[in-house]
Design an enzyme around this catalytic site. Structure first.
Site, PDB file in Angstrom:
ATOM      1  N   SER A 198       0.832  -1.193   0.000  1.00 13.96           N
ATOM      2  CA  SER A 198       0.000   0.000   0.000  1.00 13.96           C
ATOM      3  C   SER A 198       0.870   1.249   0.000  1.00 13.96           C
ATOM      4  O   SER A 198       1.676   1.440  -0.905  1.00 13.96           O
ATOM      5  CB  SER A 198      -0.968  -0.063   1.181  1.00 13.96           C
ATOM      6  N   ASP A 305      -8.778  -5.332  -6.004  1.00 11.48           N
ATOM      7  CA  ASP A 305      -8.448  -4.365  -4.960  1.00 11.48           C
ATOM      8  C   ASP A 305      -9.334  -3.127  -5.138  1.00 11.48           C
ATOM      9  O   ASP A 305      -9.243  -2.430  -6.156  1.00 11.48           O
ATOM     10  CB  ASP A 305      -6.971  -3.981  -5.052  1.00 11.48           C
ATOM     11  N   HIS A 336      -7.341  -5.930  -1.112  1.00 16.17           N
ATOM     12  CA  HIS A 336      -6.136  -5.239  -0.632  1.00 16.17           C
ATOM     13  C   HIS A 336      -5.450  -6.116   0.412  1.00 16.17           C
ATOM     14  O   HIS A 336      -5.500  -5.854   1.622  1.00 16.17           O
ATOM     15  CB  HIS A 336      -6.566  -3.898  -0.029  1.00 16.17           C
TER      16      HIS A 336
END
Length: 652
Positions: A198, A305, A336
């Protein structure tokens, strides 16, 4: 006196032999290998409990907190104590989350002893790799935890601050211990591999895009490649309250008053009022600088995602490919989620070999293996030579009027002038607009293919071109590509985004009394459903021609609006039905600037551009005049937590 010819010849020959004996270099003696290298891999031989743990503060060239002192980045390090390890390379995870929010599925934080010595690092990287002859560096972004300066969310301060650490590791920068004593990285080879999920992976992309020397490889997991595309899609806003100004405050480790001016500037410069692309966002777009990347890149991303969407890996991957950057890619069915939590053993082994190759120079053959690894169905993985699929091309698919309930997708162009209307209903949720496609629902238009006569491979970015007439100066347009057909699918929109956390644990690496290497196991979360949204896309119609300079529409005039859906990769089996669902504003995923419009769509001048491969099924959209009947009673839909009107937090 002259020598006889025969004797002169013998002496010349002897001199030549003697000269050869004198000047010939000795046979090269191979340097002894350190104990952690056996064959073509590293092995755990060093004592993790007794490893050197220390903290340094690296001086940057910036001062965005305005205190007249260069900002400093805090770096917590752990490395083998044994002299036999020699100089070692560094695995680095730079993050804003080490104190505010935690890392990994169990939200681990850094921990320190009373004297400030780091005693615990989140994640398994230190436990696993330090005994194998690596150092691990956990870097706090500017403005977070023990670093100074203020966070600017993907901007110059963030990127240059982390880059300064790599410079220091290569003898080009300055650092000091807590007492001010100079710190020198004499213990490292200077080779650095950045990794992170991320936001952590996003800064790895950004630092690689500077071309910094010493950064040998990056492993961006679910990472952002352009911050504009994280907060907006073709001018359509994902959020107004949870923008980068809010995110800077969320991870802030400084006194509030110190960094408030920076956050105020971020709010002004990001220009929420228009949703336009400007210099603020250009600074945070790493894709154009892919030409500077000298590091290899191992991309990992979930094709489902909904936080850092697939467009981020796709545009970054395409730019890297164009610049011939050595690379590898894993694409999963999850949302995610870190690969440590959806394919743990295979991930650790692959990552181990990747770092051994790029940081330890061990010829283990990983770069001769297939470049692409894709999860086709829950826990069903395939290897392929590249991504997108070899031979992929854009197949133009026409939109037809159908039977009055649902339109059609086919290869025959519709007669120009055939139009349908969509009246905006901002209350529509995805569960409703995707389900029961043969039932007329105000606020949507559905277009269906015939049941596929054979498998269809979609690989890449789907495009859509709509010829529209609108009764307002602006409106949002939304599109979804749907797979209609009963199947067991990864529940990527459940609470775990495709995984369930179990009560058992597995261990990867060595432990110490304060830092164990054991983590909760996970299992795939699956659901049986009759349909699933494969990919989505939005556009603010005023931004149809330019992301930087929006122009209103003239009501009653026809316009062509082109936009992309998110990248995807799927093989639809024979018998499935492909659906395109068009709506106007989408208040579940975006924050429209205008709602309530009536939109007419000229089907004859509208197209779907489908990226298909030359494999069997490339033209499997059978022509049909009437859409098939499809009943969808159990649709995979987003949970409340996925709504984009919530704050956007790229936490892994």
């Amino acid at each position: 006196m002259a020598l006889p010819p025969l004797r002169r010849a013998v002496l010349v020959a002897a001199a030549a032999v003697l000269a050869g004996l004198v000047i010939a270099p000795p046979a090269a003696v191979a340097a002894p290998r350190p104990p952690h290298v056996q064959g073509t891999r590293t092995v755990p031989v060093y004592d993790y409990s007794n490893a050197i743990r220390e903290s340094v503060w690296v001086t940057t060239r910036l001062d965005n907190d305005g205190d007249g002192v260069p900002d400093k980045v805090a770096v917590d390090l752990v490395r083998p104590r044994e002299a036999a390890a020699g100089r070692v390379p560094v695995i680095m995870d730079a993050s804003p989350y080490y104190q505010c929010c935690g890392r990994g599925n169990e939200s681990e934080l850094k921990e320190y002893a009373a004297d400030g010595t780091v005693t615990k690092f989140p994640l398994f990287y230190d436990n696993y790799f330090v005994p194998r002859g690596y150092a691990f560096a956990a870097v706090d972004f500017n403005g977070t935890s023990r670093s100074t300066g203020c966070g600017d969310v993907g901007g110059r301060e963030e990127i240059e601050g982390v880059k300064a650490v790599i410079d220091w590791l290569n003898g080009r920068g300055r650092a000091a211990y807590a007492d001010g004593t100079p710190a020198r990285a004499t213990w490292t080879t200077g080779k650095v591999g950045m990794i992170g999920k991320s936001w952590d992976g996003s800064v790895a992309n950004g630092v690689a895009a500077t071309g910094v020397e010493g950064l040998e490889t990056i492993v961006p997991i679910s990472a952002i490649s352009s911050w504009y595309d994280y907060y907006r899609d073709n001018g359509a806003l994902y959020t107004t309250d949870g923008g980068p100004h809010w995110l800077s405050g969320y991870v802030n480790g400084r006194p509030e008053e110190v960094c408030q001016p920076v956050r105020d500037a971020i709010l002004t410069d990001s220009d929420n009022a228009t949703g336009s692309f400007n210099a603020f966002w250009a600074e945070r777009n790493f894709v154009p600088d892919a030409r500077k990347v000298k590091a290899s890149v191992f991309v990992v991303h979930g094709i489902n995602d909904g936080n850092v969407e697939p467009k981020h890996f796709a545009q970054w991957w395409d730019a890297l490919a164009k610049n011939r950057v050595p690379r590898k890619i894993w694409l999963s069915q999850e949302g995610h989620v870190d690969p440590f939590d959806f394919r743990r053993s295979e991930w650790v082994e692959t990552l181990h070999r990747w770092f051994d190759y790029w940081l330890q120079d061990l010829p283990n053959g990983i770069m001769r293996e297939p470049m692409s690894t894709i999860e086709r169905a829950p826990d069903v993985w395939v290897n392929e030579p590249t991504w997108p699929a070899r031979g992929t091309f854009t197949l133009p698919v026409s939109l037809g009027a159908g039977d009055g309930t649902a339109g059609t997708l086919n290869l025959t162009p519709t007669r120009p002038g055939t139009a349908v209307s969509v009246v905006d209903d901002p209350t529509l949720r995805e569960r409703t607009l995707v389900a029961n496609p043969n039932t007329p629902i105000a606020g949507r238009q559905v277009f269906l293919s015939a049941p596929l006569p054979r498998d269809l491979r979609i690989s890449g970015t789907t495009t859509i071109s709509l010829r529209v007439r609108v009764d307002k100066p602006n409106t949002e347009l939304s599109a979804r590509l749907v797979d209609y057909g009963t199947a067991t699918r990864v529940n990527y929109q459940g609470s775990g985004e495709g995984i369930r956390t179990l009560t058992t644990e597995s261990c990867y690496g060595a432990s110490s009394p304060t830092d164990d290497a054991c983590y909760r196991d996970t299992a795939k979360d699956v659901v049986m459903s009759d349909a699933a949204v494969m990919t989505r896309g939005w556009v603010d119609a005023a931004h149809r021609d330019s992301l930087s300079h929006p122009t209103p529409l003239q009501p009653g005039r026809w316009y062509t609006v082109n936009f992309d859906l998110m990248a995807h990769d799927v093989v639809l089996p024979a018998g499935r039905v492909l659906g395109l669902v068009l709506t106007v504003s989408d208040t579940q995923y975006t924050v429209p600037t205008s709602t309530g419009a009536t939109v007419q769509v000229d089907l004859g001048r509208s197209r779907l551009g489908l990226p298909v491969s030359l494999a069997p099924g490339a033209t499997a959209l059978a022509e049909t005049a009437v859409a098939p009947t499809v009943s969808a009673v159990n649709v995979t839909v987003p949970s409340t937590k996925m709504d984009r009107d919530l704050n956007r937090i790229p936490i892994g």
